[in-house]
Write a protein that holds these residues in place. Sequence first.
Motif, PDB file in Angstrom:
ATOM      1  N   ILE A 258      10.120 -86.082 -10.475  1.00  9.16           N
ATOM      2  CA  ILE A 258      10.550 -86.502  -9.135  1.00  9.16           C
ATOM      3  C   ILE A 258      10.456 -85.327  -8.162  1.00  9.16           C
ATOM      4  N   GLN A 259      10.852 -84.148  -8.615  1.00  6.38           N
ATOM      5  CA  GLN A 259      10.779 -82.969  -7.759  1.00  6.38           C
ATOM      6  C   GLN A 259       9.325 -82.628  -7.428  1.00  6.38           C
ATOM      7  N   ILE A 260       8.448 -82.708  -8.398  1.00  6.14           N
ATOM      8  CA  ILE A 260       7.022 -82.444  -8.172  1.00  6.14           C
ATOM      9  C   ILE A 260       6.453 -83.454  -7.175  1.00  6.14           C
ATOM     10  N   LEU A 261       6.747 -84.722  -7.389  1.00  9.30           N
ATOM     11  CA  LEU A 261       6.247 -85.759  -6.478  1.00  9.30           C
ATOM     12  C   LEU A 261       6.819 -85.589  -5.071  1.00  9.30           C
ATOM     13  N   SER A 262       8.071 -85.216  -4.983  1.00  6.25           N
ATOM     14  CA  SER A 262       8.696 -85.010  -3.673  1.00  6.25           C
ATOM     15  C   SER A 262       7.981 -83.911  -2.901  1.00  6.25           C
ATOM     16  N   LYS A 263       7.672 -82.813  -3.583  1.00  2.98           N
ATOM     17  CA  LYS A 263       6.978 -81.701  -2.933  1.00  2.98           C
ATOM     18  C   LYS A 263       5.565 -82.099  -2.525  1.00  2.98           C
ATOM     19  N   GLN A 264       4.883 -82.850  -3.387  1.00  2.00           N
ATOM     20  CA  GLN A 264       3.505 -83.272  -3.090  1.00  2.00           C
ATOM     21  C   GLN A 264       3.449 -84.225  -1.904  1.00  2.00           C
ATOM     22  N   LEU A 265       4.393 -85.123  -1.826  1.00  2.00           N
ATOM     23  CA  LEU A 265       4.331 -86.199  -0.836  1.00  2.00           C
ATOM     24  C   LEU A 265       4.869 -85.813   0.529  1.00  2.00           C
ATOM     25  N   VAL A 266       6.016 -85.191   0.543  1.00  2.00           N
ATOM     26  CA  VAL A 266       6.645 -84.918   1.827  1.00  2.00           C
ATOM     27  C   VAL A 266       6.971 -83.443   2.016  1.00  2.00           C
TER      28      VAL A 266
ATOM     29  N   MET B 158      -1.898 -89.401  -9.506  1.00  3.54           N
ATOM     30  CA  MET B 158      -1.679 -90.626 -10.272  1.00  3.54           C
ATOM     31  C   MET B 158      -1.026 -90.312 -11.623  1.00  3.54           C
ATOM     32  N   LYS B 159      -1.396 -89.170 -12.181  1.00  6.57           N
ATOM     33  CA  LYS B 159      -0.848 -88.777 -13.472  1.00  6.57           C
ATOM     34  C   LYS B 159       0.678 -88.643 -13.401  1.00  6.57           C
ATOM     35  N   ASN B 160       1.176 -88.017 -12.332  1.00  2.00           N
ATOM     36  CA  ASN B 160       2.625 -87.843 -12.188  1.00  2.00           C
ATOM     37  C   ASN B 160       3.339 -89.184 -12.035  1.00  2.00           C
ATOM     38  N   TRP B 161       2.715 -90.125 -11.331  1.00  2.00           N
ATOM     39  CA  TRP B 161       3.311 -91.448 -11.166  1.00  2.00           C
ATOM     40  C   TRP B 161       3.407 -92.160 -12.518  1.00  2.00           C
ATOM     41  N   GLN B 162       2.358 -92.028 -13.305  1.00  2.00           N
ATOM     42  CA  GLN B 162       2.365 -92.649 -14.631  1.00  2.00           C
ATOM     43  C   GLN B 162       3.428 -92.006 -15.513  1.00  2.00           C
ATOM     44  N   GLN B 163       3.562 -90.679 -15.408  1.00  2.53           N
ATOM     45  CA  GLN B 163       4.604 -89.987 -16.173  1.00  2.53           C
ATOM     46  C   GLN B 163       5.992 -90.469 -15.747  1.00  2.53           C
ATOM     47  N   LEU B 164       6.197 -90.609 -14.440  1.00  4.48           N
ATOM     48  CA  LEU B 164       7.480 -91.097 -13.943  1.00  4.48           C
ATOM     49  C   LEU B 164       7.773 -92.491 -14.483  1.00  4.48           C
ATOM     50  N   GLN B 165       6.778 -93.343 -14.443  1.00  2.00           N
ATOM     51  CA  GLN B 165       6.944 -94.710 -14.952  1.00  2.00           C
ATOM     52  C   GLN B 165       7.288 -94.686 -16.440  1.00  2.00           C
ATOM     53  N   ASN B 166       6.584 -93.876 -17.211  1.00  8.16           N
ATOM     54  CA  ASN B 166       6.842 -93.783 -18.656  1.00  8.16           C
ATOM     55  C   ASN B 166       8.244 -93.233 -18.946  1.00  8.16           C
ATOM     56  N   LEU B 167       8.640 -92.217 -18.182  1.00 10.45           N
ATOM     57  CA  LEU B 167       9.964 -91.637 -18.388  1.00 10.45           C
ATOM     58  C   LEU B 167      11.072 -92.613 -18.003  1.00 10.45           C
ATOM     59  N   MET B 168      10.875 -93.335 -16.926  1.00  6.79           N
ATOM     60  CA  MET B 168      11.869 -94.335 -16.515  1.00  6.79           C
ATOM     61  C   MET B 168      11.983 -95.435 -17.573  1.00  6.79           C
ATOM     62  N   PHE B 169      10.837 -95.855 -18.112  1.00  7.13           N
ATOM     63  CA  PHE B 169      10.856 -96.886 -19.146  1.00  7.13           C
ATOM     64  C   PHE B 169      11.554 -96.362 -20.403  1.00  7.13           C
ATOM     65  N   GLU B 170      11.276 -95.121 -20.772  1.00  5.73           N
ATOM     66  CA  GLU B 170      11.909 -94.520 -21.950  1.00  5.73           C
ATOM     67  C   GLU B 170      13.423 -94.401 -21.740  1.00  5.73           C
ATOM     68  N   LEU B 171      13.829 -94.009 -20.550  1.00  3.56           N
ATOM     69  CA  LEU B 171      15.249 -93.905 -20.236  1.00  3.56           C
ATOM     70  C   LEU B 171      15.920 -95.277 -20.329  1.00  3.56           C
ATOM     71  N   LEU B 172      15.250 -96.289 -19.828  1.00  7.66           N
ATOM     72  CA  LEU B 172      15.767 -97.654 -19.929  1.00  7.66           C
ATOM     73  C   LEU B 172      15.931 -98.063 -21.391  1.00  7.66           C
ATOM     74  N   ARG B 173      14.932 -97.783 -22.189  1.00  6.57           N
ATOM     75  CA  ARG B 173      14.966 -98.144 -23.607  1.00  6.57           C
ATOM     76  C   ARG B 173      16.120 -97.441 -24.327  1.00  6.57           C
ATOM     77  N   VAL B 174      16.314 -96.163 -24.039  1.00  9.13           N
ATOM     78  CA  VAL B 174      17.390 -95.400 -24.693  1.00  9.13           C
ATOM     79  C   VAL B 174      18.758 -95.948 -24.287  1.00  9.13           C
ATOM     80  N   TYR B 175      18.933 -96.222 -22.993  1.00  9.74           N
ATOM     81  CA  TYR B 175      20.226 -96.750 -22.542  1.00  9.74           C
ATOM     82  C   TYR B 175      20.478 -98.165 -23.069  1.00  9.74           C
TER      83      TYR B 175
END
Length: 164
Positions: free
Chosen positions: A65-73, A1-18
């Motif tokens: 994304i790479q960490i989640l990819s390895k964990q999931l599939v 769950m921690k990685n998902w939250q990090q992904l969400q935060n990073l995506m939001f930060e990327l959106l804000r910067v762009y």
Amino acid sequence: MKNWQQLQNLMFELLRVYQQILVLSKQKKDLLVAGKPADLEKVVNQEEVLLRKAVKVDVARKQIIQILSKQLVGATDSLTVEELIAFAPSDIIEELSKIGQDLNTVLLGLKEQNELNKQLIEQALKIVNYNINLYSSRMAGPTYSPQDGDEKNFHHRATLDYRG
């Protein structure tokens, strides 16, 4: 769950910067039209700072994304965000999808704005080149003096003051 939250935060930060970069791109357009190079330089410097930040955030996003990819599939190659969303916890799926859509919208707007700015810069460059050529042709005179030494009929062009 921690990685998902990090992904969400990073995506939001990327959106804000762009989004901030898009605002600066619109300011650049206005400054290009107004012909204010000093102010344009300030905006470009601000944009460079934001672009460096976007690169850092994007690198961190790709790592997650790479960490989640390895964990999931067990994938050795990273999945895309769209592919990962299918595996996301239900409380994050909607938010990740919305951030992804918003990011795509901002990036398309940024692409259009940058294309317009490119056209304005090219237009300004043509005007500058025209003025340089016009000024150069006015200054150009014969590169030789009369052979008979009669300089009274020879017209000197002195448009620059070389005195210090």
